[in-house]
Structure formats: structure tokens, C-alpha cells
Design a protein around this motif. Sequence first.
Motif, PDB file in Angstrom:
ATOM      1  N   GLU A 105       0.864  -1.174   0.000  1.00  0.00           N
ATOM      2  CA  GLU A 105       0.000   0.000   0.000  1.00  0.00           C
ATOM      3  C   GLU A 105       0.901   1.225   0.000  1.00  0.00           C
ATOM      4  N   ALA A 106       0.346   2.371  -0.366  1.00  0.00           N
ATOM      5  CA  ALA A 106       1.134   3.603  -0.338  1.00  0.00           C
ATOM      6  C   ALA A 106       0.228   4.780  -0.032  1.00  0.00           C
ATOM      7  N   ILE A 107       0.768   5.686   0.756  1.00  0.00           N
ATOM      8  CA  ILE A 107       0.096   6.924   1.136  1.00  0.00           C
ATOM      9  C   ILE A 107       0.940   8.078   0.598  1.00  0.00           C
ATOM     10  N   ALA A 108       0.282   9.089   0.045  1.00  0.00           N
ATOM     11  CA  ALA A 108       1.006  10.284  -0.393  1.00  0.00           C
ATOM     12  C   ALA A 108       1.599  10.958   0.838  1.00  0.00           C
ATOM     13  N   ALA A 109       2.893  11.225   0.790  1.00  0.00           N
ATOM     14  CA  ALA A 109       3.561  11.908   1.892  1.00  0.00           C
ATOM     15  C   ALA A 109       3.841  13.362   1.530  1.00  0.00           C
ATOM     16  N   ALA A 110       3.432  13.758   0.331  1.00  0.00           N
ATOM     17  CA  ALA A 110       3.595  15.128  -0.130  1.00  0.00           C
ATOM     18  C   ALA A 110       2.456  15.459  -1.078  1.00  0.00           C
ATOM     19  N   GLN A 111       2.144  16.718  -1.147  1.00  0.00           N
ATOM     20  CA  GLN A 111       1.124  17.190  -2.081  1.00  0.00           C
ATOM     21  C   GLN A 111       1.552  16.860  -3.512  1.00  0.00           C
ATOM     22  N   GLY A 112       0.609  16.437  -4.348  1.00  0.00           N
ATOM     23  CA  GLY A 112       0.903  16.182  -5.751  1.00  0.00           C
ATOM     24  C   GLY A 112       1.691  14.917  -6.026  1.00  0.00           C
ATOM     25  N   THR A 113       1.574  13.933  -5.144  1.00  0.00           N
ATOM     26  CA  THR A 113       2.289  12.671  -5.343  1.00  0.00           C
ATOM     27  C   THR A 113       1.653  11.880  -6.480  1.00  0.00           C
ATOM     28  N   GLN A 114       2.499  11.329  -7.354  1.00  0.00           N
ATOM     29  CA  GLN A 114       2.029  10.482  -8.449  1.00  0.00           C
ATOM     30  C   GLN A 114       2.880   9.223  -8.481  1.00  0.00           C
ATOM     31  N   VAL A 115       2.196   8.080  -8.593  1.00  0.00           N
ATOM     32  CA  VAL A 115       2.877   6.792  -8.619  1.00  0.00           C
ATOM     33  C   VAL A 115       2.448   6.050  -9.881  1.00  0.00           C
ATOM     34  N   LEU A 116       3.424   5.640 -10.670  1.00  0.00           N
ATOM     35  CA  LEU A 116       3.182   4.829 -11.856  1.00  0.00           C
ATOM     36  C   LEU A 116       3.269   3.369 -11.432  1.00  0.00           C
ATOM     37  N   ALA A 117       2.260   2.570 -11.801  1.00  0.00           N
ATOM     38  CA  ALA A 117       2.238   1.151 -11.470  1.00  0.00           C
ATOM     39  C   ALA A 117       2.226   0.343 -12.767  1.00  0.00           C
ATOM     40  N   ILE A 118       3.166  -0.595 -12.869  1.00  0.00           N
ATOM     41  CA  ILE A 118       3.286  -1.445 -14.050  1.00  0.00           C
ATOM     42  C   ILE A 118       3.240  -2.883 -13.558  1.00  0.00           C
ATOM     43  N   GLY A 119       2.457  -3.747 -14.226  1.00  0.00           N
ATOM     44  CA  GLY A 119       2.382  -5.114 -13.754  1.00  0.00           C
ATOM     45  C   GLY A 119       1.906  -6.089 -14.808  1.00  0.00           C
ATOM     46  N   ALA A 120       2.264  -7.340 -14.594  1.00  0.00           N
ATOM     47  CA  ALA A 120       1.829  -8.452 -15.439  1.00  0.00           C
ATOM     48  C   ALA A 120       2.238  -9.738 -14.734  1.00  0.00           C
ATOM     49  N   PRO A 121       1.585 -10.844 -15.087  1.00  0.00           N
ATOM     50  CA  PRO A 121       2.003 -12.123 -14.510  1.00  0.00           C
ATOM     51  C   PRO A 121       3.270 -12.622 -15.196  1.00  0.00           C
TER      52      PRO A 121
END
Length: 146
Positions: A105-121
Motif C-alpha cells: 500500500e502507499a500513502i502520499a507523503a507530499a502534495q501532488g504525489t504520483q505513482v506509476l504502477a506497471i504489472g503483469a504475470p
Amino acid sequence: MSEYSVARLSDLPRIVPDGDDDAEWTPIRHLLGIGAFGVNAWHGARAGEVVIETHDEIPGSDCGCAGHEELYLVVAGRALFLVDGEEVNAPTGTLIAVPPHVHREAIAAAQGTQVLAIGAPRGEAFVPSPWEKREIETATRAGALI
């Protein structure tokens, strides 16, 4: 005609969640027509917002997951990840690779946080998760893409 896409993350539409606890997200895979792997961006406008909900990718779990390995890249701001019970401070540029069975899990620790998530089996053909199709269809009907 070109067979590639170019886009700026900030120019792509976002899906606005129905609930206050859900993060806005950009359905990158869907918007760019990617079929080989999953890729989305999650946005936390304010510090303290959830950017990656608590989950694992174990096949058959509640999320309808298909055993995806996931790679997260913090592209803006800073996130606080909890990976397998361990806190990871993740400023811009941080990469976190997570196997399917590990809770994350992830919580924004700063304003305007963006996280790119890439996945596949690993070793299997990619199939989009049922939640992704459902959320895109719902957002489109409701006019919730901004």
C-alpha cells in the motif's frame, strides 16, 4: 500512420473515484492501447491520501488479481509505502518491485504525489483485471473522466 503513442501524464484524463478514500487514477494502458502489461498512474493531491490501496496480487483474491508482479515508480512528490509490513520512504525517482504474494500500500507523503504502477504475470499472457474494465466503464458513463 505511426504505430506508437506519445503522451504527457499530466495531459491524460483521470478517473475520479466515487468514494473519498479512493485515489484518482489515470488508465494509461487503456488510453494508449497497451495490451502486453498493465500500467496506470495513481494520484494523491494532498499528503495523507491513499495512492495505492492495500492489496496483494494473489490469483483468486478479492481483487480478481491474476498474479501480477508489480513495479511502482514515484514520478512526483513522495510516498510512504508499506511493503510486507515494512515502511519504505519513496521520494520522486524511487522504484519498488513487488512479487504477487506481498501485501503493499502507499500513502502520499507530499502534495501532488504520483505513482506509476506497471504489472503483469510472470510467464503468462497479460489479461486486464476485471476492476479496471469495470471502473473505466463506470467512469465513462458517469462523465467522471477529467
